[in-house]
Scaffold this motif. Structure first.
Motif, PDB file in Angstrom:
ATOM      1  N   TRP A 176       1.070  -1.299   0.009  1.00 51.19           N
ATOM      2  CA  TRP A 176      -0.012   0.230  -0.018  1.00 51.19           C
ATOM      3  C   TRP A 176       0.637   1.186  -0.080  1.00 51.19           C
ATOM      4  O   TRP A 176       0.157   2.401  -0.065  1.00 51.19           O
ATOM      5  CB  TRP A 176      -1.010   0.126   1.224  1.00 51.19           C
ATOM      6  N   GLU A 177       2.207   1.071  -0.017  1.00 55.20           N
ATOM      7  CA  GLU A 177       3.073   2.160  -0.055  1.00 55.20           C
ATOM      8  C   GLU A 177       4.089   2.055  -1.050  1.00 55.20           C
ATOM      9  O   GLU A 177       5.200   1.635  -0.694  1.00 55.20           O
ATOM     10  CB  GLU A 177       3.876   2.730   1.353  1.00 55.20           C
ATOM     11  N   PRO A 178       4.055   2.281  -2.161  1.00 50.85           N
ATOM     12  CA  PRO A 178       4.918   2.102  -3.330  1.00 50.85           C
ATOM     13  C   PRO A 178       6.168   2.623  -3.061  1.00 50.85           C
ATOM     14  O   PRO A 178       6.440   3.946  -2.459  1.00 50.85           O
ATOM     15  CB  PRO A 178       4.325   2.685  -4.654  1.00 50.85           C
ATOM     16  N   GLY A 179       7.227   1.728  -3.190  1.00 54.80           N
ATOM     17  CA  GLY A 179       8.653   2.404  -3.048  1.00 54.80           C
ATOM     18  C   GLY A 179       9.091   1.970  -1.537  1.00 54.80           C
ATOM     19  O   GLY A 179      10.020   2.940  -1.000  1.00 54.80           O
ATOM     20  N   THR A 180       8.300   1.507  -0.594  1.00 53.20           N
ATOM     21  CA  THR A 180       8.759   1.247   0.654  1.00 53.20           C
ATOM     22  C   THR A 180       8.892  -0.197   0.963  1.00 53.20           C
ATOM     23  O   THR A 180       8.163  -0.875   0.500  1.00 53.20           O
ATOM     24  CB  THR A 180       7.420   1.906   1.567  1.00 53.20           C
ATOM     25  N   LEU A 181       9.732  -0.722   1.838  1.00 49.37           N
ATOM     26  CA  LEU A 181       9.711  -1.954   2.326  1.00 49.37           C
ATOM     27  C   LEU A 181       9.773  -2.191   3.681  1.00 49.37           C
ATOM     28  O   LEU A 181      10.106  -0.959   4.272  1.00 49.37           O
ATOM     29  CB  LEU A 181      11.100  -2.620   1.966  1.00 49.37           C
ATOM     30  N   VAL A 182       9.163  -3.054   4.364  1.00 51.58           N
ATOM     31  CA  VAL A 182       9.187  -3.343   5.772  1.00 51.58           C
ATOM     32  C   VAL A 182      10.284  -4.378   6.297  1.00 51.58           C
ATOM     33  O   VAL A 182      10.503  -5.354   5.512  1.00 51.58           O
ATOM     34  CB  VAL A 182       7.896  -3.824   6.239  1.00 51.58           C
ATOM     35  N   TYR A 183      11.071  -4.079   7.122  1.00 53.82           N
ATOM     36  CA  TYR A 183      12.139  -4.876   7.874  1.00 53.82           C
ATOM     37  C   TYR A 183      11.973  -5.127   9.309  1.00 53.82           C
ATOM     38  O   TYR A 183      11.499  -4.435  10.046  1.00 53.82           O
ATOM     39  CB  TYR A 183      13.476  -4.323   7.544  1.00 53.82           C
ATOM     40  N   VAL A 184      12.138  -6.495   9.531  1.00 51.90           N
ATOM     41  CA  VAL A 184      12.282  -6.781  10.937  1.00 51.90           C
ATOM     42  C   VAL A 184      13.419  -7.929  11.224  1.00 51.90           C
ATOM     43  O   VAL A 184      13.817  -8.551  10.336  1.00 51.90           O
ATOM     44  CB  VAL A 184      10.761  -7.713  11.568  1.00 51.90           C
ATOM     45  N   PHE A 186      16.656  -9.255  14.184  1.00 54.25           N
ATOM     46  CA  PHE A 186      17.494  -8.773  15.604  1.00 54.25           C
ATOM     47  C   PHE A 186      18.108  -7.460  15.399  1.00 54.25           C
ATOM     48  O   PHE A 186      18.814  -7.374  14.339  1.00 54.25           O
ATOM     49  CB  PHE A 186      18.524 -10.078  15.740  1.00 54.25           C
ATOM     50  N   GLY A 187      17.909  -6.560  16.332  1.00 52.94           N
ATOM     51  CA  GLY A 187      18.511  -5.372  16.119  1.00 52.94           C
ATOM     52  C   GLY A 187      18.713  -4.528  17.755  1.00 52.94           C
ATOM     53  O   GLY A 187      18.435  -5.236  18.739  1.00 52.94           O
ATOM     54  N   MET A 188      18.811  -3.244  17.364  1.00 50.64           N
ATOM     55  CA  MET A 188      18.996  -2.486  18.519  1.00 50.64           C
ATOM     56  C   MET A 188      17.797  -2.415  19.320  1.00 50.64           C
ATOM     57  O   MET A 188      17.770  -2.300  20.738  1.00 50.64           O
ATOM     58  CB  MET A 188      19.699  -1.139  18.223  1.00 50.64           C
ATOM     59  N   GLN A 189      16.509  -2.634  18.605  1.00 52.80           N
ATOM     60  CA  GLN A 189      15.297  -2.180  19.373  1.00 52.80           C
ATOM     61  C   GLN A 189      14.317  -3.410  18.738  1.00 52.80           C
ATOM     62  O   GLN A 189      14.730  -3.992  17.767  1.00 52.80           O
ATOM     63  CB  GLN A 189      14.456  -1.177  19.150  1.00 52.80           C
ATOM     64  N   LYS A 190      13.495  -3.969  19.474  1.00 54.21           N
ATOM     65  CA  LYS A 190      12.411  -4.864  19.060  1.00 54.21           C
ATOM     66  C   LYS A 190      11.398  -3.943  18.126  1.00 54.21           C
ATOM     67  O   LYS A 190      10.385  -3.231  18.805  1.00 54.21           O
ATOM     68  CB  LYS A 190      11.616  -5.507  20.045  1.00 54.21           C
ATOM     69  N   GLU A 191      11.442  -3.964  17.027  1.00 53.65           N
ATOM     70  CA  GLU A 191      10.590  -2.921  16.077  1.00 53.65           C
ATOM     71  C   GLU A 191      10.633  -3.444  14.751  1.00 53.65           C
ATOM     72  O   GLU A 191      11.239  -4.066  14.169  1.00 53.65           O
ATOM     73  CB  GLU A 191      11.215  -1.633  16.208  1.00 53.65           C
ATOM     74  N   ALA A 192       9.348  -3.204  14.072  1.00 49.18           N
ATOM     75  CA  ALA A 192       9.374  -3.029  12.498  1.00 49.18           C
ATOM     76  C   ALA A 192      10.032  -1.822  11.857  1.00 49.18           C
ATOM     77  O   ALA A 192       9.311  -0.764  12.284  1.00 49.18           O
ATOM     78  CB  ALA A 192       7.969  -3.479  12.066  1.00 49.18           C
ATOM     79  N   LEU A 193      10.686  -1.727  10.978  1.00 51.95           N
ATOM     80  CA  LEU A 193      11.052  -0.499  10.316  1.00 51.95           C
ATOM     81  C   LEU A 193      10.626  -0.375   8.944  1.00 51.95           C
ATOM     82  O   LEU A 193      10.466  -1.370   8.054  1.00 51.95           O
ATOM     83  CB  LEU A 193      12.512  -0.471  10.366  1.00 51.95           C
ATOM     84  N   PHE A 194      10.135   0.818   8.500  1.00 51.17           N
ATOM     85  CA  PHE A 194       9.670   1.123   7.151  1.00 51.17           C
ATOM     86  C   PHE A 194      10.610   1.837   6.632  1.00 51.17           C
ATOM     87  O   PHE A 194      11.049   3.178   7.021  1.00 51.17           O
ATOM     88  CB  PHE A 194       8.156   1.882   7.438  1.00 51.17           C
ATOM     89  N   TYR A 195      11.214   1.527   5.510  1.00 50.95           N
ATOM     90  CA  TYR A 195      12.226   2.317   4.777  1.00 50.95           C
ATOM     91  C   TYR A 195      11.847   2.650   3.321  1.00 50.95           C
ATOM     92  O   TYR A 195      11.369   2.017   2.671  1.00 50.95           O
ATOM     93  CB  TYR A 195      13.403   1.362   4.693  1.00 50.95           C
ATOM     94  N   SER A 196      12.021   4.037   3.061  1.00 48.45           N
ATOM     95  CA  SER A 196      11.611   4.513   1.947  1.00 48.45           C
ATOM     96  C   SER A 196      12.769   4.226   0.782  1.00 48.45           C
ATOM     97  O   SER A 196      13.918   4.730   0.836  1.00 48.45           O
ATOM     98  CB  SER A 196      11.168   5.991   1.986  1.00 48.45           C
ATOM     99  N   LEU A 197      12.551   3.844  -0.319  1.00 52.68           N
ATOM    100  CA  LEU A 197      13.722   3.695  -1.481  1.00 52.68           C
ATOM    101  C   LEU A 197      13.906   4.928  -2.108  1.00 52.68           C
ATOM    102  O   LEU A 197      14.857   5.177  -2.564  1.00 52.68           O
ATOM    103  CB  LEU A 197      13.086   2.724  -2.313  1.00 52.68           C
ATOM    104  N   ARG A 198      12.766   6.017  -1.948  1.00 53.53           N
ATOM    105  CA  ARG A 198      13.004   6.981  -2.539  1.00 53.53           C
ATOM    106  C   ARG A 198      13.556   7.973  -1.631  1.00 53.53           C
ATOM    107  O   ARG A 198      14.653   8.821  -2.096  1.00 53.53           O
ATOM    108  CB  ARG A 198      11.772   7.583  -3.003  1.00 53.53           C
ATOM    109  N   LYS A 199      13.340   8.315  -0.138  1.00 56.27           N
ATOM    110  CA  LYS A 199      14.101   8.911   0.490  1.00 56.27           C
ATOM    111  C   LYS A 199      15.473   8.493   1.282  1.00 56.27           C
ATOM    112  O   LYS A 199      16.120   9.022   1.701  1.00 56.27           O
ATOM    113  CB  LYS A 199      13.074   9.448   1.663  1.00 56.27           C
ATOM    114  N   LYS A 200      15.566   7.110   0.896  1.00 55.36           N
ATOM    115  CA  LYS A 200      16.804   6.323   1.287  1.00 55.36           C
ATOM    116  C   LYS A 200      16.937   6.548   2.839  1.00 55.36           C
ATOM    117  O   LYS A 200      18.039   6.722   3.558  1.00 55.36           O
ATOM    118  CB  LYS A 200      18.089   7.019   0.696  1.00 55.36           C
TER     119      LYS A 200
END
Length: 288
Positions: A176-184, A186-200
């Motif tokens: 539903w958000e073109p140009g965006t991917l979601v990542y989960v 093991f990391g610094m926090q327990k969270e889901a990250l939404f990353y914009s390929l356009r905004k980098k």
């Protein structure tokens, strides 16, 4: 069926051929499976037979996917290599070593045009490896074009003592958000990250109660399903450009007997399939 047709080898991953539904109502009748001996096998489900066997990998397969048009098979191995093979000729056309040394956990393709990001290609695809790296590519396989669009690397603390294995690194394109991917992962926090390929850059973070073990995004609505090792499934409405207040739309479900290692929305978005060690659950989603 796939296990019954192949003896002495373990099926590690599989994917359905993304063909349109034919006139008489049947879906695609081909499935591709990756095995522990590094082979890929294409099966005709309606005839219950194997049509093609190829071996583009020397290591066990850990992820597999069809290109959006079904003309190529993308496969990832335990050694981190990604191969691109033809399901028609059995030839391996390209091997990518960018993730070499870390098992591939996810391969996913989505239909995008080159002008969306200023590069040539008819689709985008991503590869995720267990070392928390995600590569995003623009490709046009019929023209032998494959260009790296973005490279993500997520930090993490030292592995906790007593933890036999880290949570998997998982990524998916956001429908539903073109140009965006979601990542989960093991990391610094327990969270889901939404990353914009356009905004980098990461444009949204959603806190999670635990590190995720599975992830699926609905193709029909702004919903995300996340499974955890604590036998918990979380369904949540995700933020969009129109809806920012999503904190109240979180629902947790128990009922699994072990870690929820699989979440998968149906193409309609009305059903969700989840799996743990010895339980497979089908959920019906109501409302919008």
């Amino acid at each position: 069926l796939v296990s019954a047709l192949v003896a002495l080898q373990s099926c590690q991953c599989l994917a359905w051929e993304p063909r349109p539904i034919v006139a008489w109502g049947a879906e695609s009748q081909h499935v591709v499976a990756g095995y522990s001996d590094g082979t890929i096998r294409v099966f005709n489900i309606s005839r219950t037979e194997m049509e093609l066997k190829i071996q583009p990998h020397a290591a066990a397969l850990t992820a597999i996917a069809y290109s959006t048009d079904g003309e190529m098979i993308l496969s990832g191995g335990k050694d981190g290599l990604v191969a691109v093979s033809s399901p028609h000729t059995g030839m391996t056309l390209r091997v990518l070593s960018d993730h070499k040394g870390s098992p591939i956990t996810i391969l996913q393709c989505t239909r995008k045009q080159y002008h969306d990001f200023g590069v040539e290609g008819s689709e985008l695809w991503l590869a995720t490896s267990s070392d928390r790296r995600v590569s995003v590519w623009a490709s046009d396989w019929l023209k032998d074009k494959c260009e790296l669009l973005d490279w993500l690397s997520f930090p993490a603390p030292a592995s906790p003592e007593g933890l036999n294995s880290l949570p998997p690194s998982l990524a998916a394109f956001c429908p539903w958000e073109p140009g965006t991917l979601v990542y989960v992962g093991f990391g610094m926090q327990k969270e889901a990250l939404f990353y914009s390929l356009r905004k980098k850059q990461v444009v949204e973070k959603i806190s999670l109660p635990y590190f995720a073990t599975s992830l699926s995004l609905s193709p029909a609505a702004c919903f995300m399903a996340v499974g955890f090792g604590e036998r918990l499934l979380r369904l949540l409405r995700c933020p969009t450009s129109d809806v920012q207040d999503y904190t109240s739309d979180v629902q947790d479900y128990a009922g699994h007997d072990d870690a929820v290692h699989l979440c998968c929305f149906a193409p309609s978005g009305h059903h969700l399939l989840t799996a743990s060690h010895s339980a497979v659950l089908l959920w019906e989603l109501t409302g919008g």
